[in-house]
Scaffold this active site. Structure first.
Site, PDB file in Angstrom:
ATOM      1  N   ASP A  64      84.669 -65.920 -18.430  1.00  0.00           N
ATOM      2  CA  ASP A  64      84.007 -65.796 -19.725  1.00  0.00           C
ATOM      3  C   ASP A  64      82.533 -65.480 -19.462  1.00  0.00           C
ATOM      4  OD1 ASP A  64      83.517 -66.161 -22.569  1.00  0.00           O
ATOM      5  OD2 ASP A  64      82.541 -68.023 -21.974  1.00  0.00           O
ATOM      6  N   ASP A  93      83.572 -71.967 -20.902  1.00  0.00           N
ATOM      7  CA  ASP A  93      82.835 -73.150 -21.372  1.00  0.00           C
ATOM      8  C   ASP A  93      83.000 -73.433 -22.850  1.00  0.00           C
ATOM      9  OD1 ASP A  93      81.405 -70.967 -22.325  1.00  0.00           O
ATOM     10  OD2 ASP A  93      79.468 -71.982 -22.132  1.00  0.00           O
ATOM     11  N   ASP A 110      87.787 -70.983 -25.088  1.00  0.00           N
ATOM     12  CA  ASP A 110      88.279 -70.837 -23.713  1.00  0.00           C
ATOM     13  C   ASP A 110      89.331 -71.882 -23.378  1.00  0.00           C
ATOM     14  OD1 ASP A 110      86.480 -68.737 -23.160  1.00  0.00           O
ATOM     15  OD2 ASP A 110      84.878 -70.170 -22.740  1.00  0.00           O
TER      16      ASP A 110
END
Length: 699
Positions: A390, A588, A592
């Site tokens: 990410d 985070d 996610d």
């Protein structure tokens, strides 16, 4: 997936109206796997680490008298003694120990057999059950019937239960308790909301009473209680807790909003469109639940070894019984050989082989800022092929910083302009304002003082500074005021995914200030190191294609996906897993969490949301991507030690079981149980010593 089909050790927790909180397959979320593969799989899930510690110590108290009063496989050790009635005391203590200390293993074996997947719990249960019930038979024959003395196995029963409890306690103590990601999601929603009645009167009600089509009032700073559509008003919304993207999103009439996000400066009225299982957070919860359930099927190395040892011991034991009975006709001799095989197969060393390595490994990891919550993650790094990253918060800092200040008016220099900006932003607490004020503080500037400061819903801020009318506004308001913007100068910031605000003083456009997410200084080196290990880095982001390409090109990432909706990330994980490749996911945000739970290995950034952290297998406490490289090195060394220990632990069984069965009886050799006990102790010592030699680079 039917939510009601899942069972849980918790009471159902209301998560918004009509939403039930469930855990996984009878486990606490993440305990299914994060507590260590075989060790917690199928065990008494009401038992947490404190209970395990208590069970170990009480069992040790029960075991010590047995060790002193009972012979080891028929051999009296130098420190042992007896007295009148001591054998009855041993029987009582052993019975309590079997049913108390052995309970979690018996419960675990029941679950494994029910799932037709015998593993460590079944192997341990076979050992302690045979030891106890055969010893009970031996005690009965020795004390109630005139019969040749029959050897009992109370000593083996006591040591096996205590050693196995110690191994599981060590492992539980080493592995972080995963917590409850679903509870953390539920906490994103407020307990009460402001609802409008049909007469237009505002009332405060419990969130559990909210239904679709209800009209709610959400004021500045409030948590948004449910998915909805804005009926009136305009605002900026901080969706970072949900989407993971550090960007204030402007919302106005007709736009949709997500439950769990935080309202910015404006007051809005919304019509609820999603509650309970139809809400966004509920869907994320279902994805996390399903992913954790699927992932819990990962099998550990020790599970596989234990399964084969169970089948081997069972087959050899029964086979030796039939063969000795056929050859000698002596039922007692055949029975004794079978029992000896089962006792010899007791996995003392095997039960400690993995927990000792895990305890050592997690201790080393903690010193390097790595919190390992799922021991299987250490094993699954073998042949890892992809790392899906990410962008926001992983490769970037995950917080707003000033990316640039462009001046449009010669009357004001940079310092002067920043003092005017600081005058309006100093009292605000949204992410943009905090980013600006941190930048001004770094420049060691003292902002001017503002008077008559107002927040304009959906527009920005206005106030009086040094007798001048100052505004910080969005581009929509700039266009409404017919102020001219230099398109070339703003375009470079937009391409990088920055948020732009405009400074207007006395109706003149003075500057634009761009705020965005800065790339972490270690990110480029991290990507380079990942490639050296033949692992392919893949970047995932909600940013536009141009901004994503800019970051990917700078970092040297060849594969990336942009403009992803929050729910798209787990789909990407599934696509890569469908290639039968192992995948690591690093993230985070709440969005996610399903991907972190779904991936072969989920790694959460320590500065991220609690939900992401609770859904992951590994947490980077320092939020440094280079810690992933350290984790991969540690995992490699840990797996090597695991395999070595499994060979030592299983090697004893592979050697001793055939001898116990009497394979060398034709040449006059049958393994003496006492020799088997010595070999068992030796293998346990070797396993323990080998675990303590684990090291990683730099230690």
């Amino acid at each position: 997936m039917k939510m009601d089909d899942m069972h849980t050790e918790h009471e159902k927790i209301e998560m918004g109206p009509k939403m039930n909180h469930h855990s996984m397959d009878g486990h606490e979320p993440h305990e299914h796997n994060h507590s260590g593969g075989h060790s917690m799989e199928g065990m008494d899930h009401s038992m947490h680490m404190g209970d395990f510690k208590k069970k170990f110590w009480l069992s040790l108290v029960l075991a010590i008298p047995i060790i002193f009063l009972s012979p080891m496989m028929g051999v009296d050790l130098p420190f042992q003694f007896t007295f009148t009635g001591s054998d009855w005391l041993v029987l009582v203590l052993a019975s309590i120990l079997f049913f108390y200390g052995g309970a979690p293993f018996l419960s675990g074996a029941k679950t494994e057999l029910k799932q037709k997947a015998p593993a460590m719990m079944t192997l341990i249960s076979m050992g302690i059950s045979v030891a106890y019930f055969y010893s009970l038979y031996a005690f009965t024959m020795n004390h109630l019937f005139a019969h040749e003395h029959i050897m009992d196995f109370f000593w083996e029963l006591a040591t096996l239960i205590v050693i196995m409890l110690l191994g599981h306690w060590l492992e539980m103590n080493a592995i972080m308790n995963a917590g409850d990601a679903l509870d953390k999601m539920a906490a994103l929603l407020p307990d009460t909301v402001k609802r409008l009645t049909t007469e237009g009167v505002e009332e405060e009600v419990s969130i559990n009473d909210v239904k679709e089509s209800d009209h709610l009032i959400i004021r500045s700073g409030d948590k948004i209680p449910a998915d909805g559509r804005i009926l009136s008003g305009a605002t900026s919304v901080d969706e970072s807790m949900v989407t993971g993207e550090s960007k204030m999103v402007m919302k106005q009439k007709g736009d949709t909003i997500i439950g769990g996000a935080i309202n910015g400066s404006g007051t809005i009225e919304i019509e609820v469109t999603g509650v309970g299982e139809s809400g966004y957070l509920s869907k994320v919860m279902q994805l996390v639940q399903q992913a954790q359930s699927d992932k819990s099927k990962l099998e550990s190395l020790s599970d596989r070894v234990a399964r084969w040892l169970f089948y081997i011991a069972l087959g050899v034991g029964i086979g030796s019984f039939l063969l000795w009975l056929l050859l000698t006709g002596d039922l007692s001799m055949a029975f004794e050989r079978m029992v000896t095989v089962f006792i010899i197969a007791c996995p003392h060393a095997l039960g400690l082989a993995i927990p000792l390595v895990i305890a050592r490994s997690t201790s080393i990891a903690a010193r390097h800022g790595l919190l390992i919550k799922n021991r299987n993650a250490l094993e699954q790094t073998e042949n890892l092929r992809y790392i899906l990253l990410d962008k926001t918060g992983t490769l970037t800092e995950g917080k707003f910083t000033v990316a640039g200040l462009e001046l449009f008016n010669d009357m004001y220099d940079e310092e002067e302009t920043l003092k005017y900006i600081g005058a309006l932003e100093s009292g605000a607490n949204h992410p943009l304002a905090l980013g600006v004020m941190n930048y001004i503080e770094e420049k060691q500037l003292e902002p001017y003082k503002a008077e008559n400061l107002q927040s304009l819903s959906g527009i920005g801020l206005i106030g009086e500074v040094n007798g001048k009318k100052v505004k910080i506004i969005n581009e929509k308001e700039v266009n409404r005021l017919s102020l001219t913007i230099d398109e070339m100068r703003k375009e470079k910031y937009l391409q990088q995914g920055n948020t732009l605000s405009y400074v207007v003083i006395d109706d003149q456009l003075v500057a634009l200030i761009a705020l965005g997410d800065k790339i972490k200084p270690q990110a480029k080196l991290f990507i380079s190191e990942v490639k050296k290990q033949d692992i392919i880095p893949v970047m995932l982001t909600g940013d536009n294609q141009t901004a994503a390409a800019s970051v990917a090109d700078y970092l040297g990432i060849d594969e990336f996906y942009s403009e992803l909706l929050p729910e798209n990330k787990e789909e990407k994980i599934k696509e890569y897993l469908a290639k039968n490749e192992k995948v690591m996911m690093v993230g985070d945000g709440i969005n996610d969490a399903p991907g972190l739970a779904r991936a072969t290995i989920g790694v959460a950034i320590g500065a991220g949301t609690d939900v992401a952290i609770d859904s992951a297998d590994v947490v980077l406490a320092d939020s440094d991507p280079m810690d992933i490289i350290r984790f991969l090195d540690l995992a490699k060394q840990t797996r090597r030690k695991m395999i070595q220990n499994l060979w030592w632990g299983a090697g004893y069984n592979i050697f001793a079981i055939p001898l116990a069965a009497g394979i060398l009886a034709p040449i006059g050799f049958i393994l003496n149980p006492a020799v088997g006990a010595v070999l068992m102790s030796l293998s346990t010592i070797i396993v323990a010593s080998n675990a303590m030699t684990l090291r990683i680079k730099g230690e």
